[in-house]
Motif scaffolding. Structure first.
Motif, PDB file in Angstrom:
ATOM      1  N   ILE A 128      -1.916  -1.426  -4.036  1.00 49.21           N
ATOM      2  CA  ILE A 128      -3.011  -0.493  -3.814  1.00 49.21           C
ATOM      3  C   ILE A 128      -2.366   0.853  -3.541  1.00 49.21           C
ATOM      4  N   GLY A 129      -2.628   1.830  -4.429  1.00 49.42           N
ATOM      5  CA  GLY A 129      -1.925   3.089  -4.297  1.00 49.42           C
ATOM      6  C   GLY A 129      -2.669   4.248  -4.915  1.00 49.42           C
ATOM      7  N   PHE A 189      -1.650   6.904   5.681  1.00 41.77           N
ATOM      8  CA  PHE A 189      -2.449   5.684   5.817  1.00 41.77           C
ATOM      9  C   PHE A 189      -3.209   5.683   7.139  1.00 41.77           C
ATOM     10  N   VAL A 224       0.309   5.629  -0.203  1.00 42.58           N
ATOM     11  CA  VAL A 224      -0.672   6.712  -0.151  1.00 42.58           C
ATOM     12  C   VAL A 224       0.037   8.044  -0.309  1.00 42.58           C
ATOM     13  N   VAL A 253      -7.200   4.751  -2.232  1.00 41.87           N
ATOM     14  CA  VAL A 253      -6.700   3.632  -1.432  1.00 41.87           C
ATOM     15  C   VAL A 253      -7.803   3.060  -0.545  1.00 41.87           C
ATOM     16  N   VAL A 276       0.847  -1.197   0.000  1.00 42.60           N
ATOM     17  CA  VAL A 276       0.000   0.000   0.000  1.00 42.60           C
ATOM     18  C   VAL A 276       0.880   1.243   0.000  1.00 42.60           C
TER      19      VAL A 276
END
Length: 412
Positions: free
Chosen positions: A330-331, A374, A259, A337, A257
């Motif tokens: 996931i970005g 995040f 963000v 996100v 991930v």
């Protein structure tokens, strides 16, 4: 849903042409040609600081793991790292998740039972104890474990660990692989026993072991939730066939991930670090994934059918958008996100989510930014999943209540 920061502790400064000059990031990368002890020390301390930062930012758990002779992740002793984390987070309601100390690599494996008990005591009962079989590269190539004996060794070590934790009397242990004249474990864990997670990659024998012992299964993959869907669907079908409660907390998943403020900024911030991770960190020969005898037959069949993502390396020319569109990563912006992460958790039906927030060559300051965004902008929107329907029996009992992101101010 319980959300934990997972950290591989990769070496972040490999040469630009590393994957062209050397055959692998694991087992045989020449340390003194590509690294130095001082930089390794800085990386260990930055890793600890990043995990402590995540704990202060409000994540539910912080995860460490074990690998050997590897630039891909050189946390050779996860329990050393976990002990520092347990002490540094003694005033925080955060689980110490060790995924995990490999019993077959310890001689005797009773050492893992001892160290896990120490960690549970130091943390005040916050340990999640991972019991991995151990990768083929680590156990067979680095530590010399005979592949065909590894699963049997693991099962025997597991029985020794559980008996050592719980027995009220000292006992002799006369196993096939370990013989001990007097087992009298000091200390014992506060939790009796600590919750146990078993990492795996889709092996039927691992599912059977997890089901028989009522443990939580953790699928660790770097290829995203779309690739993981067939594995997790198979796991839940197995759960259903065996009449087990379909509790989402029975399973966990690891997801990369990243963000940033916007989707465009995320691409600018993180693309080169994703490329470093997939080009350099995941650079190793396919035959090192499983030495002959390491996998049982059903696992081997599954691996052969799904090995394309590993051996063909479709990411060779990918940009940031390709990693996201193909759901390996996931970005994007917090909104992007949030949506993708919720969809992934629901699709896989996992209650214990691990997020890789430091990836490849990602520097310390950028990692802290990723953690903060995040924790502040994503975590509060996804952690509600499953809580109204299920109880997490595989989490430290004292931490099963809800924790607010940012409960403690994130401090660098």
């Amino acid at each position: 849903m319980k959300v934990s920061m997972f950290h591989l502790c990769p070496y972040r400064d490999l040469p630009a042409d590393f994957e062209k000059r050397y055959q692998s990031s694991v087992v045989d990368p020449p340390f003194f040609e590509v690294a130095n002890p001082e930089q390794a020390g800085r990386t260990y301390n930055e890793t600890l600081d990043e995990l402590i930062h995540a704990a202060k930012a409000g994540l539910d758990g912080i995860c460490v793991n074990e690998h050997h002779q590897a630039a891909y992740g050189f946390m050779a002793s996860p329990n050393l790292m976990a002990s520092a984390l347990a002490r540094a987070t003694r005033d925080l309601e955060v689980a110490i998740v060790v995924l995990g100390a490999t019993m077959v690599n310890a001689s005797p494996p009773l050492r893992v039972a001892e160290e896990y008990a120490m960690l549970d005591c130091i943390s005040g009962g916050r340990l999640v104890a991972g019991l991995p079989l151990g990768s083929s590269a680590d156990s067979n190539l680095c530590y010399g474990i005979t592949p065909i004996e590894q699963r049997e060794m693991f099962r025997e070590a597991h029985e020794l660990l559980r008996k050592a934790w719980s027995s009220r009397e000292s006992f002799a242990w006369n196993g096939k692989y370990t013989q001990l004249p007097l087992v009298n474990l000091w200390p014992r864990p506060i939790q009796q026993p600590p919750p146990i997670w078993v990492p795996g990659a889709g092996s039927l024998s691992t599912w059977e072991f997890v089901a028989r012992n009522n443990y939580s299964y953790s699928y660790l993959s770097y290829f995203g939730h779309q690739f993981a869907k067939s594995v997790m669907d198979g796991f839940w079908e197995f759960v259903d066939r065996n009449g087990l409660e379909p509790n989402p907390y029975r399973a966990g998943f690891l997801q990369l991930v990243v963000v940033s403020e916007t989707d465009a900024q995320a691409a600018e911030d993180y693309e080169k670090h994703l490329r470093y991770f997939y080009d350099k960190c995941l650079h190793f020969p396919p035959h090192w994934y499983a030495a002959p005898g390491y996998m049982d037959h059903p696992s081997l069949v599954r691996a052969v059918r799904s090995q394309g993502a590993i051996t063909q390396k479709p990411w060779k020319d990918w940009k940031f958008k390709d990693f996201v569109d193909n759901q390996f990563v996931i970005g994007g912006s917090p909104a992007t996100v949030r949506q993708q992460l919720e969809e992934a958790a629901k699709s896989l039906r996992v209650g214990n989510l691990m997020v890789l927030l430091q990836i490849g060559s990602m520097p310390h300051e950028l990692t802290l930014k990723n953690i903060d965004l995040f924790a502040r902008e994503v975590l509060p929107h996804v952690r509600h999943l499953w809580d109204d329907e299920w109880e997490n029996h595989w989490w430290p009992e004292k931490l099963r209540g809800k924790r607010n992101a940012g409960q403690k101010e994130a401090a660098r």
